[in-house]
Write an enzyme that holds these catalytic residues in place. Structure first.
Site, PDB file in Angstrom:
ATOM      1  CG  ASP A 213      -2.008   1.001   1.158  1.00  0.00           C
ATOM      2  OD1 ASP A 213      -3.181   0.618   1.101  1.00  0.00           O
ATOM      3  OD2 ASP A 213      -1.690   2.223   1.150  1.00  0.00           O
ATOM      4  CG  ASN A 221      -3.798  11.793  -6.018  1.00  0.00           C
ATOM      5  OD1 ASN A 221      -3.200  11.768  -7.073  1.00  0.00           O
ATOM      6  ND2 ASN A 221      -4.544  10.789  -5.589  1.00  0.00           N
ATOM      7  CG  ASP A 230      -3.566   9.044 -12.906  1.00  0.00           C
ATOM      8  OD1 ASP A 230      -3.935   8.627 -11.788  1.00  0.00           O
ATOM      9  OD2 ASP A 230      -4.356   9.480 -13.762  1.00  0.00           O
ATOM     10  CD  GLU A 256      -3.994   3.837  -1.679  1.00  0.00           C
ATOM     11  OE1 GLU A 256      -5.028   3.125  -1.703  1.00  0.00           O
ATOM     12  OE2 GLU A 256      -3.272   3.979  -0.673  1.00  0.00           O
TER      13      GLU A 256
HETATM   14  N1  LIG Z   1      -3.982   9.721  -9.004  1.00  0.00           N
HETATM   15  C1  LIG Z   1      -4.654   8.658  -8.602  1.00  0.00           C
HETATM   16  N2  LIG Z   1      -5.022   8.554  -7.334  1.00  0.00           N
HETATM   17  C2  LIG Z   1      -5.673   7.451  -6.913  1.00  0.00           C
HETATM   18  C3  LIG Z   1      -5.978   6.424  -7.807  1.00  0.00           C
HETATM   19  N3  LIG Z   1      -6.611   5.456  -7.100  1.00  0.00           N
HETATM   20  C4  LIG Z   1      -6.695   5.875  -5.831  1.00  0.00           C
HETATM   21  N4  LIG Z   1      -6.118   7.090  -5.683  1.00  0.00           N
HETATM   22  C5  LIG Z   1      -6.006   7.935  -4.509  1.00  0.00           C
HETATM   23  O1  LIG Z   1      -5.236   7.293  -3.511  1.00  0.00           O
HETATM   24  C6  LIG Z   1      -5.546   7.941  -2.279  1.00  0.00           C
HETATM   25  C7  LIG Z   1      -5.523   6.961  -1.162  1.00  0.00           C
HETATM   26  O2  LIG Z   1      -5.703   7.671   0.007  1.00  0.00           O
HETATM   27  P1  LIG Z   1      -5.796   7.000   1.427  1.00  0.00           P
HETATM   28  O3  LIG Z   1      -6.608   5.754   1.352  1.00  0.00           O
HETATM   29  O4  LIG Z   1      -6.252   8.042   2.378  1.00  0.00           O
HETATM   30  O5  LIG Z   1      -4.363   6.519   1.758  1.00  0.00           O
HETATM   31  P2  LIG Z   1      -2.981   7.293   1.796  1.00  0.00           P
HETATM   32  O6  LIG Z   1      -3.132   8.733   1.542  1.00  0.00           O
HETATM   33  O7  LIG Z   1      -2.054   6.553   0.872  1.00  0.00           O
HETATM   34  O8  LIG Z   1      -2.540   7.080   3.259  1.00  0.00           O
HETATM   35  P3  LIG Z   1      -1.939   5.794   3.943  1.00  0.00           P
HETATM   36  O9  LIG Z   1      -2.364   4.611   3.141  1.00  0.00           O
HETATM   37  O10 LIG Z   1      -2.518   5.773   5.321  1.00  0.00           O
HETATM   38  O11 LIG Z   1      -0.464   5.958   3.957  1.00  0.00           O
HETATM   39  C8  LIG Z   1      -6.909   8.626  -2.461  1.00  0.00           C
HETATM   40  O12 LIG Z   1      -6.731  10.020  -2.436  1.00  0.00           O
HETATM   41  C9  LIG Z   1      -7.344   8.179  -3.850  1.00  0.00           C
HETATM   42  O13 LIG Z   1      -8.052   9.183  -4.518  1.00  0.00           O
HETATM   43  C10 LIG Z   1      -5.611   6.569  -9.172  1.00  0.00           C
HETATM   44  O14 LIG Z   1      -5.854   5.727 -10.036  1.00  0.00           O
HETATM   45  N5  LIG Z   1      -4.949   7.703  -9.521  1.00  0.00           N
END
Ligand SMILES: Nc1nc2c(ncn2[C@@H]2O[C@H](COP(=O)(O)OP(=O)(O)OP(=O)(O)O)[C@@H](O)[C@H]2O)c(=O)[nH]1
Length: 335
Positions: A213, A221, A230, A256
């Site tokens: 993860d 983002n 992306d 992610e």
């Molecule tokens: N650019 C982009 N962002 C994505 C995609 N899929 C998921 N995300 C973003 O990944 C982020 C995941 O956020 P969180 O689940 O809060 O996790 P995190 O910010 O990585 O925090 P931790 O996992 O606790 O370290 C979200 O803001 C989603 O919008 C994608 O295909 N492209």
């Protein structure tokens, strides 16, 4: 010597063989053309297709029973052979004694060829021809004509099978591949992990999963924009993929979140691999619009014991990632 009926039976059998998309048209049709040469006792059989079935301009040679590069054979322009094309579009079988014997002669021939051309159909329309050719004068019997027409039908079925196969491959690409990263997706993971589990049972070999993860991805983002996010996901995928063996399978599990299936791999080796990936990701430098983006990830490793279910092992790897997040991220936890 085969009877005409035996020859047709052989042709039907050969034309039922499974095809694979890797073959080019030449190799796709070779076995059929060899069958044809054998029965019809001709010097060469070539397959010609129309450039575009809805707006025909020329026929081009796509396969030959002889070992020649079909690309070097000149096209046959519709404008130069209007009578021939008119009859072909009607679906007629065209023989040399129909005053067209020079149509398919290539420059190297100095003897008038004897030709038997039968139409290949596609959706009821002429798609091309099978051209059987001998240098010595030959009178085509009714049996020859019936056989040549069956040969054309066999080629037509092969071409349609190839089209279907290409379509199937394209569909499974859409169904099983994540468009952003090019990795296999979760649906594919579910199938692949089951077959890995089956081989584990059969061969009594170890099998492990690594769940990954990305850390603070939301922040990436927010700070650099979704497009940059992306790019980070794609580069992460490429970098990890380059570190893996062919039999390992890295999939995008969710936004992610990624997961790796590691056949023949025990807990210790899986942890070592996860640590190597962690360091590689930590050292990765991603440039976006003159800015540098840095990334880390949290890893959860779980070996799937023979008696453990897939679901329990995924859960274990997930719990390990959760713990990795809790102890500060950018680390590997093995459960
Ligand atoms: N650019 C982009 N962002 C994505 C995609 N899929 C998921 N995300 C973003 O990944 C982020 C995941 O956020 P969180 O689940 O809060 O996790 P995190 O910010 O990585 O925090 P931790 O996992 O606790 O370290 C979200 O803001 C989603 O919008 C994608 O295909 N492209």
């Amino acid at each position: 010597m085969l009877t005409p009926q035996q020859a047709r039976q052989r042709l039907r059998r050969v034309s039922s063989l499974t095809i694979n998309e890797a073959s080019n048209l030449d190799s796709l049709l070779t076995d059929l053309l060899s069958e044809g040469c054998h029965f019809l006792c001709v010097d060469q059989i070539t397959v010609w297709l129309i450039n575009d079935i809805d707006s025909a301009e020329y026929l081009h040679c796509v396969a030959s029973s002889c070992e020649i590069d079909v690309q070097t054979i000149p096209n046959l322009d519709i404008a130069q052979h209007p009578d021939y094309f008119e009859r072909m579009f009607k679906g007629e079988t065209i023989m040399a004694n129909h005053q067209l014997q020079s149509t398919h002669n290539d420059q190297s021939d100095n003897v008038a060829n004897t030709i038997l051309d039968t139409v290949i159909f596609h959706n009821g329309k002429a798609q091309g021809v099978i051209s059987c050719k001998t240098k010595s004068p030959h009178w085509w019997s009714n049996e020859d004509i019936v056989y040549a027409e069956s040969l054309a039908d066999s080629c037509s079925r092969r071409l349609m099978a190839l089209e279907t196969l290409k379509l199937q491959n394209k569909l499974s690409e859409l169904v099983f591949v994540d468009a952003l990263t090019g990795l296999k997706n979760r649906r594919y993971f579910n199938e692949r992990v089951q077959s890995a589990k089956n081989s584990q049972y059969r061969m009594q070999t170890p099998l492990s999963l690594i769940m990954i993860d990305l850390d603070h991805f939301k922040h990436i983002n927010d700070e650099f924009g979704h497009k940059a996010g992306d790019i980070v996901l794609s580069q992460f995928a490429r970098t990890c993929q380059n570190q893996l063996r062919l039999e390992d399978c890295l999939c995008r599990y969710g936004g992610e979140e990624f997961i790796i299936i590691l056949p023949y791999t025990g807990e210790q080796q899986a942890s070592q691999l996860a640590e190597r990936l962690r360091v590689t990701i930590e050292n990765m430098v991603i440039q976006h619009e003159q800015r540098i983006i840095k990334l880390t990830a949290s890893f959860g490793v779980a070996e799937m014991a023979l008696e453990h279910s897939i679901e329990d092992t995924i859960k274990k790897a997930d719990v390990a990632v959760y713990k990795a997040k809790n102890v500060g991220r950018n680390c590997v936890i093995t459960l």
